[in-house]
Design a protein around this motif. Structure first.
Motif, PDB file in Angstrom:
ATOM      1  N   MET A  15      19.316  -9.275   1.397  1.00 19.18           N
ATOM      2  CA  MET A  15      18.711  -8.452  -0.174  1.00 19.18           C
ATOM      3  C   MET A  15      19.729  -8.852  -1.093  1.00 19.18           C
ATOM      4  O   MET A  15      20.836  -9.323  -0.862  1.00 19.18           O
ATOM      5  CB  MET A  15      18.639  -7.044   0.284  1.00 19.18           C
ATOM      6  N   ILE A  16      19.238  -8.541  -2.287  1.00 19.31           N
ATOM      7  CA  ILE A  16      20.158  -8.578  -3.463  1.00 19.31           C
ATOM      8  C   ILE A  16      20.865  -7.382  -3.653  1.00 19.31           C
ATOM      9  O   ILE A  16      20.058  -6.213  -3.739  1.00 19.31           O
ATOM     10  CB  ILE A  16      19.347  -9.066  -4.776  1.00 19.31           C
ATOM     11  N   ILE A  17      22.094  -7.260  -3.720  1.00 16.54           N
ATOM     12  CA  ILE A  17      22.735  -5.763  -3.688  1.00 16.54           C
ATOM     13  C   ILE A  17      23.229  -5.797  -4.906  1.00 16.54           C
ATOM     14  O   ILE A  17      24.234  -6.054  -5.324  1.00 16.54           O
ATOM     15  CB  ILE A  17      23.627  -5.644  -2.497  1.00 16.54           C
ATOM     16  N   GLU A  18      22.947  -4.596  -5.697  1.00 13.65           N
ATOM     17  CA  GLU A  18      23.717  -4.125  -6.875  1.00 13.65           C
ATOM     18  C   GLU A  18      24.223  -2.823  -6.888  1.00 13.65           C
ATOM     19  O   GLU A  18      23.868  -1.955  -6.112  1.00 13.65           O
ATOM     20  CB  GLU A  18      22.405  -4.260  -7.981  1.00 13.65           C
ATOM     21  N   PRO A  19      25.167  -2.519  -7.689  1.00 10.13           N
ATOM     22  CA  PRO A  19      25.825  -1.132  -7.580  1.00 10.13           C
ATOM     23  C   PRO A  19      24.775   0.052  -8.317  1.00 10.13           C
ATOM     24  O   PRO A  19      23.933  -0.347  -9.225  1.00 10.13           O
ATOM     25  CB  PRO A  19      26.810  -1.328  -8.671  1.00 10.13           C
ATOM     26  N   ARG A  20      24.562   1.098  -7.313  1.00 12.98           N
ATOM     27  CA  ARG A  20      24.086   2.166  -7.987  1.00 12.98           C
ATOM     28  C   ARG A  20      24.774   3.267  -7.788  1.00 12.98           C
ATOM     29  O   ARG A  20      25.247   3.847  -6.583  1.00 12.98           O
ATOM     30  CB  ARG A  20      22.812   2.250  -6.575  1.00 12.98           C
ATOM     31  N   MET A  21      25.011   3.848  -8.873  1.00 15.31           N
ATOM     32  CA  MET A  21      26.064   4.720  -9.312  1.00 15.31           C
ATOM     33  C   MET A  21      25.198   6.222  -9.251  1.00 15.31           C
ATOM     34  O   MET A  21      24.266   6.462  -9.680  1.00 15.31           O
ATOM     35  CB  MET A  21      26.658   4.830 -10.625  1.00 15.31           C
ATOM     36  N   ARG A  22      25.870   7.239  -8.611  1.00 19.34           N
ATOM     37  CA  ARG A  22      25.473   8.685  -8.787  1.00 19.34           C
ATOM     38  C   ARG A  22      26.952   9.318  -8.954  1.00 19.34           C
ATOM     39  O   ARG A  22      27.606   9.383  -7.859  1.00 19.34           O
ATOM     40  CB  ARG A  22      24.933   9.084  -7.375  1.00 19.34           C
ATOM     41  N   GLY A  23      27.156   9.790 -10.072  1.00 27.16           N
ATOM     42  CA  GLY A  23      28.193  10.490 -10.412  1.00 27.16           C
ATOM     43  C   GLY A  23      29.392   9.591 -10.169  1.00 27.16           C
ATOM     44  O   GLY A  23      29.737   8.690 -10.640  1.00 27.16           O
ATOM     45  N   PHE A  24      30.464  10.399  -9.113  1.00 26.18           N
ATOM     46  CA  PHE A  24      31.684   9.753  -9.076  1.00 26.18           C
ATOM     47  C   PHE A  24      31.429   8.614  -7.809  1.00 26.18           C
ATOM     48  O   PHE A  24      32.433   7.926  -7.536  1.00 26.18           O
ATOM     49  CB  PHE A  24      32.813  10.785  -8.502  1.00 26.18           C
ATOM     50  N   ILE A  25      30.529   8.447  -7.209  1.00 30.27           N
ATOM     51  CA  ILE A  25      30.283   7.648  -6.069  1.00 30.27           C
ATOM     52  C   ILE A  25      29.197   6.327  -6.618  1.00 30.27           C
ATOM     53  O   ILE A  25      28.531   6.579  -7.229  1.00 30.27           O
ATOM     54  CB  ILE A  25      29.960   8.191  -4.745  1.00 30.27           C
ATOM     55  N   CYS A  26      29.436   5.533  -5.670  1.00 28.31           N
ATOM     56  CA  CYS A  26      28.486   4.277  -5.812  1.00 28.31           C
ATOM     57  C   CYS A  26      27.810   4.436  -4.439  1.00 28.31           C
ATOM     58  O   CYS A  26      28.584   4.326  -3.450  1.00 28.31           O
ATOM     59  CB  CYS A  26      29.260   2.892  -5.928  1.00 28.31           C
ATOM     60  N   LEU A  27      26.457   4.317  -4.355  1.00 34.25           N
ATOM     61  CA  LEU A  27      25.772   4.457  -3.109  1.00 34.25           C
ATOM     62  C   LEU A  27      25.702   3.197  -2.403  1.00 34.25           C
ATOM     63  O   LEU A  27      25.133   3.144  -1.309  1.00 34.25           O
ATOM     64  CB  LEU A  27      24.257   4.955  -3.575  1.00 34.25           C
ATOM     65  N   THR A  28      26.039   2.026  -3.150  1.00 40.60           N
ATOM     66  CA  THR A  28      25.846   0.653  -2.226  1.00 40.60           C
ATOM     67  C   THR A  28      27.067   0.001  -2.194  1.00 40.60           C
ATOM     68  O   THR A  28      27.967   0.295  -3.016  1.00 40.60           O
ATOM     69  CB  THR A  28      24.713  -0.183  -3.295  1.00 40.60           C
ATOM     70  N   ALA A  29      27.156  -0.942  -1.433  1.00 41.13           N
ATOM     71  CA  ALA A  29      28.067  -1.620  -1.198  1.00 41.13           C
ATOM     72  C   ALA A  29      28.071  -3.089  -0.891  1.00 41.13           C
ATOM     73  O   ALA A  29      26.829  -3.473  -0.205  1.00 41.13           O
ATOM     74  CB  ALA A  29      29.296  -1.233  -0.158  1.00 41.13           C
ATOM     75  N   HIS A  30      28.791  -4.205  -1.437  1.00 40.31           N
ATOM     76  CA  HIS A  30      28.488  -5.601  -1.100  1.00 40.31           C
ATOM     77  C   HIS A  30      29.004  -6.148  -0.245  1.00 40.31           C
ATOM     78  O   HIS A  30      30.305  -6.381  -0.223  1.00 40.31           O
ATOM     79  CB  HIS A  30      28.636  -6.306  -2.565  1.00 40.31           C
ATOM     80  N   PRO A  31      28.571  -6.751   0.904  1.00 42.11           N
ATOM     81  CA  PRO A  31      29.639  -7.169   2.142  1.00 42.11           C
ATOM     82  C   PRO A  31      30.274  -8.617   1.662  1.00 42.11           C
ATOM     83  O   PRO A  31      31.603  -8.479   2.111  1.00 42.11           O
ATOM     84  CB  PRO A  31      28.414  -7.756   3.168  1.00 42.11           C
ATOM     85  N   ASP A  32      29.817  -9.372   0.795  1.00 44.26           N
ATOM     86  CA  ASP A  32      30.449 -10.610   0.556  1.00 44.26           C
ATOM     87  C   ASP A  32      31.845 -10.165  -0.409  1.00 44.26           C
ATOM     88  O   ASP A  32      32.879 -10.734  -0.163  1.00 44.26           O
ATOM     89  CB  ASP A  32      29.783 -11.600  -0.262  1.00 44.26           C
TER      90      ASP A  32
END
Ligand code: NAI
Ligand code: NA
Length: 395
Positions: free
Chosen positions: A1-18
C-alpha cells in the motif's frame, strides 16, 4: 500500500516501514561511526522500541556488541493497517542486529504486568543466563497496577493553588496561543507518580534479582528530565516532576538492594527531544522549537542517539567513576542547560508569536522530527512507492 501520514491531534495514526527502517539504519551508522565502547554485553531494555530506549538498544548492540532483549508495547501490522512505528523500528533493529551476528529478541506486551515480566525472566534465563545492564525507558499515559488491579492515569498539570498560563504552539499549524492549565488534585498527583514514578522499575529489578538474573556489578539506568524555569510549572514542579522525583529517589533504593552483587542504579537526566511522549506536553513543543534553533546555531544539537551514545561512552562506560550531580544524577542534559543556551531561549520566548516563530524558532525542525518518528519525511525514502505494510518480527 501507499502509506501517508494521517494526523489526529498530537499523534500520527500511520507509520512507514521503510522510513522507520532507515531511521534505525541511520542510528546504527551513527553509533558505529563513533567507535567501540567498552560497554555492556547482555542488555535488557524496557521501553526499547522508540525514543531513548531504542537509542539505548542500538548503542548497546552496535557500540558494544551486546546481546539485547527489548520489551515494548506496540501494535503489529494488519492487512491495510500499518503497524505502530515502534513495531517497524524493532523489526528493523532485529533484522540488522541478526545480520551483524548479534543476539536480539523482543517481547511485545504490557511491561507493567507480572506476566510480561515473567516472560522476560524466562527468556533471559534460557538465552542469556544473566544481564549486566537494564535500561528502564518507559513512557506511558497509564498503568494497570499488577497487585491492586487499579488503572492509574497520568496527567500533565501544575501543582499548587494557581492556574498556570503560558504560551504554547500547535506545531502542526505554527499558531502560538496562551494555554491555561488548572492545578492537579492530590489523587491526580498520586496517579501520575504510580504511572511514571519508580515503583515499576523497582519491581523489575526485584524480580530479576530474585531470579538471580543480574550479573555481578550489573547497572540499571532510568531516564529523567529537569529543564528550565520556563517549563517548570508544567514539568519539573508539576505532576510529571513529582513522578520524576520518585523515580530519582528509587535509584537510591535500588542501589541499596544491589549492594551484595556490587550493582548500581542510576538516573540519567536527558535533553528535551521530540518523541511521542514529549509532543503531548503543553508548552514543551514551543520550548523545544526554540531550544533546537539555539543549539543548532551553536553546533551542539543532539538527537536521542547522540545523547545515548555520549551517555554510554562518556558517563557510564569510562575508566573513571561515573560523574554525578549533587543529587546523584547523571547529567547528559549539560549542553541544553548551559547558561548561554538558556539565556538565549528565555529571550526568544518573550518574542515568540505565530509570526516570529518560523524565524526565531526551529518549527520546521520540530515538524520534521515529529514526522520522522513515524518514518515520514526521511531522506532517501520514496513515499510514492507501494510498500508492504505487513512486517513480522524476525524469528
Ligand atoms: P517514547 O514514547 O519514545 O518511548 C516509550 C517506550 O515505552 C516505547 O518503547 C513504548 O513501546 C514503551 N511502552 C509504553 N508503555 C508500555 C507498556 N505498558 N509496556 C511496555 N512498553 C511500553 O518515550 P521517550 O521520550 O523515549 O521516553 C523514555 C523516557 O525518557 C521517559 O522516562 C521520559 O520521561 C524520559 N525522558 C524523555 C525526554 C524527552 O524529551 N522526550 C527528556 C528526558 C527524559
Ligand atoms: Na524509550
Amino acid at each position: 500500500m501507499i502509506i501517508e501520514p494521517r494526523m489526529r491531534g498530537f499523534i500520527c495514526l500511520t507509520a512507514h516501514p521503510d522510513g522507520c527502517e532507515q531511521n534505525v539504519i541511520n542510528q546504527i551508522n551513527y553509533v558505529k561511526s563513533k567507535g567501540t565502547i567498552a560497554g555492556p554485553k547482555k542488555v535488557l531494555v524496557v521501553g526499547a522500541s522508540t525514543g531513548f530506549g531504542l537509542a539505548s538498544r542500538i548503542t548497546s548492540a552496535f557500540g558494544a556488541d551486546a546481546a539485547t532483549i527489548g520489551v515494548f508495547f506496540e501494535k503489529p501490522s494488519a492487512p491495510g493497517k500499518p503497524a505502530s512505528p515502534g513495531w517497524y523500528n524493532s523489526a528493523a533493529f532485529e533484522k540488522h542486529a541478526h545480520k551483524a551476528g548479534l543476539y536480539a529478541k523482543s517481547i511485545n506486551g504490557d511491561a507493567f504486568s507480572d506476566e510480561i515480566k515473567q516472560q522476560t525472566l524466562d527468556l533471559i534465563k534460557n538465552d542469556l543466563g544473566q544481564v549486566d545492564l537494564v535500561i528502564y525507558s518507559l513512557a506511558s499515559p497509564k498503568r494497570l497496577h499488577p497487585k491492586t488491579g487499579v488503572v492509574h492515569n497520568s496527567v500533565l498539570k501544575p501543582i499548587g493553588d494557581n492556574v498556570f498560563t503560558n504560551k504554547t504552539v500547535d506545531f502542526h499549524t505554527g499558531v502560538v496561543s496562551e494555554v491555561s492549565i488548572s492545578p492537579a488534585n492530590e489523587e491526580e498527583i498520586e496517579n501520575t507518580v504510580a504511572v511514571m514514578g519508580g515503583e515499576d522499575w523497582e519491581l523489575w529489578i526485584d524480580a530479576l534479582k530474585a531470579a538471580d538474573l543480574l550479573a555481578a556489578g550489573a547497572t540499571t539506568v532510568a531516564y529523567s528530565y529537569i529543564g528550565p524555569s520556563l517549563t517548570e510549572a508544567v514539568y519539573r514542579k508539576g505532576t510529571i516532576g513529582r513522578a520524576k522525583d520518585h523515580l530519582e529517589a528509587t535509584a537510591f533504593t535500588i542501589t541499596d538492594k544491589l549492594k551484595d552483587i556490587n550493582g548500581k542504579a542510576f538516573v540519567s537526566v536527558n535533553k528535551a527531544l521530540v518523541t511521542q511522549a514529549s509532543s503531548a506536553i503543553p508548552v514543551i513543543p514551543l520550548y523545544i522549537s526554540l531550544l533546537y534553533k539555539v543549539m543548532k546555531e551553536k553546533g551542539i544539537h543532539e538527537g536521542c542517539i547522540e545523547q545515548i551514545q555520549r551517555l554510554f561512552a562518556e558517563r557510564l562506560y569510562t575508566a573513571e567513576e561515573t560523574p554525578i550531580d549533587a543529587a546523584g544524577r547523571i547529567r547528559i542534559d549539560d549542553w541544553e542547560m548551559r547558561t548561554d543556551v538558556q539565556e538565549r531561549v528565555a529571550q526568544l520566548w518573550t518574542e515568540a508569536t505565530a509570526e516570529t516563530l518560523p524565524l526565531i524558532g526551529d518549527l520546521a525542525g520540530y515538524k520534521k522530527d515529529f514526522l520522522n518518528l513515524f518514518g515520514f519525511d526521511v531522506a532517501g525514502i520514496d513515499y510514492k512507492k507501494d510498500v508492504n505494510e505487513m512486517v513480522e518480527m524476525p524469528a
